[in-house]
Design an enzyme around this catalytic site. Sequence first.
Site, PDB file in Angstrom:
ATOM      1  N   THR A 107       0.803  -1.222   0.000  1.00 16.59           N
ATOM      2  CA  THR A 107       0.000   0.000   0.000  1.00 16.59           C
ATOM      3  C   THR A 107       0.834   1.269   0.000  1.00 16.59           C
ATOM      4  O   THR A 107       0.476   2.267  -0.603  1.00 16.59           O
ATOM      5  CB  THR A 107      -0.898   0.002   1.261  1.00 16.59           C
ATOM      6  OG1 THR A 107      -1.638  -1.191   1.275  1.00 16.59           O
ATOM      7  CG2 THR A 107      -1.838   1.177   1.262  1.00 16.59           C
ATOM      8  N   THR A 183       1.334  -4.764   4.651  1.00 20.48           N
ATOM      9  CA  THR A 183       1.413  -5.071   6.084  1.00 20.48           C
ATOM     10  C   THR A 183       0.944  -6.484   6.418  1.00 20.48           C
ATOM     11  O   THR A 183       1.362  -7.041   7.433  1.00 20.48           O
ATOM     12  CB  THR A 183       0.577  -4.070   6.906  1.00 20.48           C
ATOM     13  OG1 THR A 183      -0.762  -4.084   6.409  1.00 20.48           O
ATOM     14  CG2 THR A 183       1.148  -2.684   6.802  1.00 20.48           C
ATOM     15  N   ASP A 184       0.087  -7.077   5.579  1.00 19.66           N
ATOM     16  CA  ASP A 184      -0.501  -8.379   5.917  1.00 19.66           C
ATOM     17  C   ASP A 184       0.552  -9.416   6.306  1.00 19.66           C
ATOM     18  O   ASP A 184       0.455 -10.054   7.351  1.00 19.66           O
ATOM     19  CB  ASP A 184      -1.307  -8.931   4.732  1.00 19.66           C
ATOM     20  CG  ASP A 184      -2.773  -8.543   4.820  1.00 19.66           C
ATOM     21  OD1 ASP A 184      -3.047  -7.450   5.331  1.00 19.66           O
ATOM     22  OD2 ASP A 184      -3.628  -9.334   4.372  1.00 19.66           O
ATOM     23  N   LYS A 262       1.459  -8.268  13.407  1.00 16.62           N
ATOM     24  CA  LYS A 262       0.347  -7.366  13.123  1.00 16.62           C
ATOM     25  C   LYS A 262      -0.802  -7.781  14.027  1.00 16.62           C
ATOM     26  O   LYS A 262      -1.365  -8.856  13.852  1.00 16.62           O
ATOM     27  CB  LYS A 262      -0.050  -7.470  11.649  1.00 16.62           C
ATOM     28  CG  LYS A 262      -1.131  -6.479  11.242  1.00 16.62           C
ATOM     29  CD  LYS A 262      -1.397  -6.497   9.732  1.00 16.62           C
ATOM     30  CE  LYS A 262      -2.473  -5.482   9.376  1.00 16.62           C
ATOM     31  NZ  LYS A 262      -2.744  -5.435   7.921  1.00 16.62           N
TER      32      LYS A 262
END
Lengths: 451, 451
Positions: A107, A183-184, A262
């Site tokens: 992203t 980020t996943d 995360k």
Amino acid sequence: MELYYGYSGNVARILRSIGVEPGDRIIVVLKDGTVFNGILMPRQVLYSGRPVLVLKLDNGYNIGLNIDEVSDLRLVSKKQVHHHGGVEAVGRAEGLPRIVLLGTGGTIASKVDYETGAVTPVLTPGEILEWVPELAEIAVFNAREVMSIFSEDIEPLHWENLSREVYKELVEGVDGVVIAHGTDMMSYSASALAFSIMNKPAPIVFVGSQRSSDRPSSDSAFNLRAAFIAASKGPFAESVIVMHGETSDTYALVHRGVKARKMHTSRRDAFQSINDKPIAKVYPETMEVRIVGRIIEHRGKNKKAQLKNKFDDRVALVKVYPGLQPEMLETLIDKGFHGIVLEGSGLGHMPNKLIPVIARAVENNIPVVMTSQCLFGRVNLYVYSTGRRLLEAGVIPGSDILPETAYVKLSWILGSVSRDLGEVRKVFLTNLAGEFNERHILDLYPRWNHE
Amino acid sequence: MELYYGYSGNVARILRSIGVEPGDRIIVVLKDGTVFNGILMPRQVLYSGRPVLVLKLDNGYNIGLNIDEVSDLRLVSKKQVHHHGGVEAVGRAEGLPRIVLLGTGGTIASKVDYETGAVTPVLTPGEILEWVPELAEIAVFNAREVMSIFSEDIEPLHWENLSREVYKELVEGVDGVVIAHGTDMMSYSASALAFSIMNKPAPIVFVGSQRSSDRPSSDSAFNLRAAFIAASKGPFAESVIVMHGETSDTYALVHRGVKARKMHTSRRDAFQSINDKPIAKVYPETMEVRIVGRIIEHRGKNKKAQLKNKFDDRVALVKVYPGLQPEMLETLIDKGFHGIVLEGSGLGHMPNKLIPVIARAVENNIPVVMTSQCLFGRVNLYVYSTGRRLLEAGVIPGSDILPETAYVKLSWILGSVSRDLGEVRKVFLTNLAGEFNERHILDLYPRWNHE
């Protein structure tokens, strides 16, 4: 509609007429006499066609000025572009640390074209500087794309490629590598780089964004600044994750990749260190890096990085739950998997009826590692009989390692070190990159609000 | 060595001579004139043969007194045993709430026999009262064992049995049910009872211990007192977990089972509510129950409980990770599994190359639910293209439900409600027991210490 760096109509005409481009410092005088001094920002959302000019002020905030209220607009200084090493490199001054930004498709390094609606990566240094002009004060940098996929599509094979690209940069002598990553799966990739490149001379900094960079609430610019500061000034030479430390723009955290996770689907401060303190806090406004945790490996110009970047893609990460079917594990043996990481319950348990299957896996030369789905705390297989039976079956106890890190580490050991069961056990139990923390202090456990 | 309730030598002789038994209130006068008034505790560890007498004082602390320092020892009052409903039921007074304690084999309801070293369950009301005399002030209670297994060996079949036993007690009219259960899989079992018995007239309280009850640092007695208070006085009629709220003995928390998770391998305050506040705090010293969160279902004498206790044991809970092999999911389809819960990444993602397998599962009448391994936050499949593709493939979005709860709920729906895909989706998306929390406030996310 003709656009000029995302601006249209009146605004575009004025900007073009005086030769101002995004990234340039300008002074804007309003009709009421107010004066603003800041950096012109590019390509803003076309709020219902309102002719707005967006400036980034020195306090870090963006302000939108109605062009009808503007009485004067002047260029103060052009953004500076340096040429370095044959490739376009940009920054405000020579003598600054040298950083490379590698794009992977997350992203953070994309933007929405408001004309076509298409999302495209932002990857020339010039474009990035247009978007986050402050980077020029932190480092001279190059940027390039090494792959372009969603982080949920990352596979062990990609870690091999990414490791090689980072290694090349470290050998070439950069002061830090920044990796823009979705980020996943970021913590898995950050763990992969922790193992695949040993004896790091400089930091490898993963950075991402929880909101895409085209949204007003985006955390991209803040995180990118913090990542550049960590990569250029941080004394740690580890694979780290740099993301927001809290919901407001005060500080970012530097997490050791092997200890980070995360923990929230959408919050800016989604990444947190588990069973360990973050390494440091970064304050982008003052460009300060404050060490708050352990440093496992220090930066060193003369250190010679070692690349071992093979990951075995025949490793499975299996969560244990009541009624976990033996056939789920038998399938792994029958299909010739090379390793299994279990996310057990509590201190590292699983149904007793599955232990014979585990024993059979080990007999078939398949290493089995036990971690805990509690996440916090430490696996201890000596307390209850189930644990002792697991040890007898040959399970490798994972201590306080995260299940995700254990998966990456086992995949790396089987790919880059050995498939010999004894050797795998020895290397797995060796603390290679801070993935084990021997000392747990009480306040590593977060505080839940009970009111 | 002859033992008297765990006491030996001099101490045993004195106690026996005046007919004092554990659970009795006594006064002890020391040679220096100090006077202690408290409940005699049974079977203490034989600290290197030192002749020590253990009293539980009214402030909740245990004190060990050197028998050589004792000048006088008198009985104040015998523990009281009532007979109720034909079965032995104990408590200090009639008119107190009526509780049943069901044993399943966890740490809390066992004791070590220091003579033989064997661990045996503590399950007659008399024995439990010997061990935690304060319970007599909270309720009149019966106790019985419904199974005796480690919680890691619990299977969906056991939930059917446990549900039936609890249902019988609720129909019989008890004011609360306390279930002593191992902590490893406690949140799964508490979720199971949340669904299997609807329209509960009284609370179902799961309680356990992080240290076995024979250890000096055991949290068993504290948790059991809190569980009894919650079961007898709590206004909520839900399936809850009652465990330590912090490391010290100040308060216990009442967590909604469907929203709770064991977050630490060993800490007393391992259980925490995720994406929700705990329902209440319980202060055993003052016997206060303070509501701090939502109550989904209230207690009601005239409510008629409904039992639907079939759980489908052909459901799989699969964690998503980089390089998750398609064959892991294909196996589930080929082996005729009835449902799949995915623990996806971030907002609820998985590798795009696996989406066709998911679509095939749905085509084969296998419902697939998406949750997030972040644990905190909410699945949102509308943000990125991967999510939208998952929706198109027929995935049921799990909102903010815990992966573990989603597994139990899907197993329950398939067993007790329907296997029709449309019906499964409808029931899964219905908030049956507070498993979804529509309103997330900022402080549901715990605070990590970053210093």
